[in-house]
Design a protein around this motif. Structure first.
Motif, PDB file in Angstrom:
ATOM      1  N   LEU A 153       0.929  -1.158   0.047  1.00 18.47           N
ATOM      2  CA  LEU A 153       0.120  -0.109   0.123  1.00 18.47           C
ATOM      3  C   LEU A 153       0.911   1.040   0.213  1.00 18.47           C
ATOM      4  N   ASN A 154       0.407   2.239  -0.690  1.00 20.66           N
ATOM      5  CA  ASN A 154       1.299   3.297  -0.761  1.00 20.66           C
ATOM      6  C   ASN A 154       0.455   4.738  -0.723  1.00 20.66           C
ATOM      7  N   ILE A 213      -8.160 -23.906  -4.919  1.00 25.16           N
ATOM      8  CA  ILE A 213      -6.783 -23.353  -4.644  1.00 25.16           C
ATOM      9  C   ILE A 213      -7.138 -22.270  -3.475  1.00 25.16           C
ATOM     10  N   MET A 214      -6.293 -22.446  -2.469  1.00 24.94           N
ATOM     11  CA  MET A 214      -6.353 -21.331  -1.577  1.00 24.94           C
ATOM     12  C   MET A 214      -5.163 -20.150  -1.839  1.00 24.94           C
ATOM     13  N   LEU A 215      -5.337 -19.273  -1.017  1.00 25.26           N
ATOM     14  CA  LEU A 215      -4.451 -17.950  -1.402  1.00 25.26           C
ATOM     15  C   LEU A 215      -3.263 -17.691  -0.370  1.00 25.26           C
ATOM     16  N   SER A 216      -2.036 -17.778  -0.790  1.00 24.06           N
ATOM     17  CA  SER A 216      -1.057 -17.321   0.151  1.00 24.06           C
ATOM     18  C   SER A 216      -0.732 -15.482   0.048  1.00 24.06           C
ATOM     19  N   PHE A 217      -1.087 -15.054   0.747  1.00 23.58           N
ATOM     20  CA  PHE A 217      -0.730 -13.388   0.720  1.00 23.58           C
ATOM     21  C   PHE A 217       0.682 -13.339   1.420  1.00 23.58           C
ATOM     22  N   ASP A 218       1.734 -13.642   0.479  1.00 25.59           N
ATOM     23  CA  ASP A 218       2.767 -13.950   1.284  1.00 25.59           C
ATOM     24  C   ASP A 218       3.846 -12.647   1.155  1.00 25.59           C
ATOM     25  N   GLU A 219       3.417 -11.647   0.873  1.00 19.27           N
ATOM     26  CA  GLU A 219       4.007 -10.335   1.008  1.00 19.27           C
ATOM     27  C   GLU A 219       2.830  -9.188   1.076  1.00 19.27           C
ATOM     28  N   TRP A 220       2.790  -8.500   2.181  1.00 23.01           N
ATOM     29  CA  TRP A 220       1.868  -7.352   2.298  1.00 23.01           C
ATOM     30  C   TRP A 220       2.235  -6.563   3.260  1.00 23.01           C
ATOM     31  N   ASN A 221       2.245  -5.120   3.029  1.00 19.33           N
ATOM     32  CA  ASN A 221       2.517  -4.167   4.085  1.00 19.33           C
ATOM     33  C   ASN A 221       2.324  -2.667   3.150  1.00 19.33           C
ATOM     34  N   VAL A 222       2.863  -1.623   4.159  1.00 18.51           N
ATOM     35  CA  VAL A 222       2.762  -0.521   3.600  1.00 18.51           C
ATOM     36  C   VAL A 222       4.373  -0.205   3.064  1.00 18.51           C
TER      37      VAL A 222
END
Length: 514
Positions: free
Chosen positions: A245-246, A286-295
């Motif tokens: 997020l930005n 298929i499941m989701l891996s949100f393996d990078e997230w941040n601001v």
């Protein structure tokens, strides 16, 4: 004062939070490893060189699974360089971050650190400069009990018992031109399928995540997932997705609205994955891996913030200093993850220490919590259980989110942003309820009325708010608690009805006991 209402029922659920939803990420990038989790000689370091002050903060933060060793780094990484006697390990140039990698810390050290931190490991394999052969050898080294070349090499290195690593990532962001040997969806799908097949032949119990898009703003988004899953549908349990997020536009209202685009991103990936299943007439999901997230945006676009010239070891790069405003957007992302617990079964906050991280350190000095530390720690501590469907009635506003993609500027309109963003998690064992509430109104208090049906009697166990009069306020080594949770006063409960007044621009958590 604005008014908002929330309706929920303990029997109407989205899904249960998987323990892996509360994960984080350690990459050989900047000071995340060297000077972050690993600093021999630090006053708090143990005999293995692990910083004790960082370990204590990690335990307070509460991550459950840790992704390693990258990230972009993994696409050029030879895992063999990081095992065996430290004095014999080669020093390499890392092309991901233009640094020198001494390989003092590697796979076995990471596994020891995970045990010390009490987290599950998640390993990524290099499908950039390498392929399935190196990946299956790493699985054999880590997970096979003994009697073969690679498993006996692990034992020779001093780790007699297998590591038993269950979660593996099939490369990293292979759709990105910044990646070493990035690929088309077809090229990557073929490599990932063959790697997955061999890795699972070595250990049939492992779970695998294929690379999805490295961002919703990628030109191949959607088509990439569709093609990759055509090859990996029967071989991987997860498809990954990444979001940072930005606030490049310096528009606070749009910044706080952008977690709603994260909701949309998740739902679009689910739709594509289920479309692949439909073509196969398959009930498999298929499941989701949100393996990078941040601001992340201040240290992202300028080369001087991403690269230090001269190939240094562990340079101070990507050290984002998080503000109160960032913590609000971050809290919105936490709510988005919780509200998709039916399909997002794994997620990793990127990253853990120093590099776009909730924890900061000084080399040889203290460690402290950044502003984003607090929403994550609260989500991990109180977000375990059954996520309830919520019907929110709230005033809304319009926003336009700016998300640059190279030379092309992208603008995403968000037509109806509720001032209140909320997630509700029921603890089925205790009968309690946790509420996560974000007031996105920058000027007005928000009077919230919650009808929690099926909860006959509730009492406030804990109520906290995170806010500051200055949205640019941040924590530092000199002022480590400048932005910190404080009691949320005036929460009223009558049976299953809850009332609370939320301050403008605030993140709030209410824990209720039966």
């Amino acid at each position: 004062m604005r008014q908002a209402s929330v309706l929920m029922d303990r029997d109407f659920a989205i899904g249960h939070t998987d323990p892996r939803l509360f994960g984080a990420f350690v990459e050989h990038l900047g000071r995340c490893v060297y000077g972050g989790i690993f600093e021999p000689g630090h006053p708090t370091a143990d005999e293995k060189g692990f910083r004790g002050d960082v370990l204590e903060l990690v335990k307070e933060l509460g991550p459950t699974i840790m992704r390693y060793p990258g990230g972009n780094f993994v696409s050029g990484y030879n895992w063999e360089d990081g095992v065996g006697p430290v004095e014999q390990r080669p020093v390499r140039l890392d092309l991901a971050w233009f640094s020198t990698e001494p390989n003092t810390f590697g796979t076995n050290e990471f596994m020891d650190w995970c045990r010390a931190a009490q987290v599950e490991p998640m390993l990524a394999v290099n499908l950039g400069t390498r392929g399935g052969d190196a990946a299956r050898n790493l699985v054999e080294y880590c997970n096979h009990p003994g009697g073969t070349y690679w498993s006996d090499l692990r034992r020779q290195h001093g780790w007699e018992q297998p590591h038993g690593i269950k979660f593996w990532c099939l490369g990293n962001e292979m759709d990105g031109p910044w990646q070493m040997e990035y690929k088309t969806a077809t090229q990557y799908g073929l490599v990932a399928k063959e790697a997955a097949k061999m890795m699972r032949w070595i250990d049939p119990t492992i779970e695998l995540a294929a690379c999805g898009s490295s961002g919703r703003n990628m030109p191949t988004f959607g088509r990439w997932e569709d093609e990759v899953l055509e090859h990996t549908f029967e071989h991987a349990e997860y498809i990954s997705l990444h979001t940072y997020l930005n606030n490049y536009a310096q528009d606070t209202k749009a910044f706080l609205a952008c977690p709603d685009l994260m909701d949309q991103f998740i739902e679009e990936v689910v739709a594509v994955a289920d479309g692949v299943a439909a073509r196969r007439r398959s009930n498999r999901r298929i499941m989701l891996s949100f393996d990078e997230w941040n601001v992340w945006y201040r240290t992202r676009r300028n080369r001087k913030d991403r690269v230090k010239e001269g190939w240094p070891v562990a340079p101070p790069i990507l050290e984002e200093i998080y503000t109160m405003e960032d913590a609000l957007a971050f809290g919105g992302a936490c709510i988005s993850l919780l509200n998709h617990a039916d399909r997002v079964k794994s997620a990793c906050l990127a990253q853990l220490v120093n590099v776009i991280a909730p924890i900061m350190t000084e080399t040889g000095g203290p460690a402290w919590r950044q502003t984003i530390f607090h929403p994550f720690a609260q989500m991990s501590r109180l977000g375990r259980g059954k996520v309830l469907r919520t019907q929110v009635t709230s005033d809304t506003y319009e926003a336009t989110y700016y998300d640059p993609r190279g030379a092309q500027d992208l603008y995403f309109p968000i037509p109806a942003v509720p001032y209140l963003k909320v997630a509700a998690v029921a603890d089925e064992q205790s009968g309690g309820l946790s509420l996560f509430l974000l007031n996105r109104d920058l000027d007005q208090e928000l009077d919230v009325s919650i009808d929690a049906r099926g909860f006959a009697s509730l009492a406030v166990r804990e109520a906290l708010e995170l806010r500051h009069d200055d949205l640019r306020a941040a924590n530092s080594s000199a002022r480590p608690d400048h932005v910190a949770p404080a009691p949320l006063a005036g929460v009223r409960v009558e049976g299953g009805r809850i009332r609370a007044t939320l301050k403008p621009a605030s993140w709030n958590v209410i824990s209720l006991a039966p």
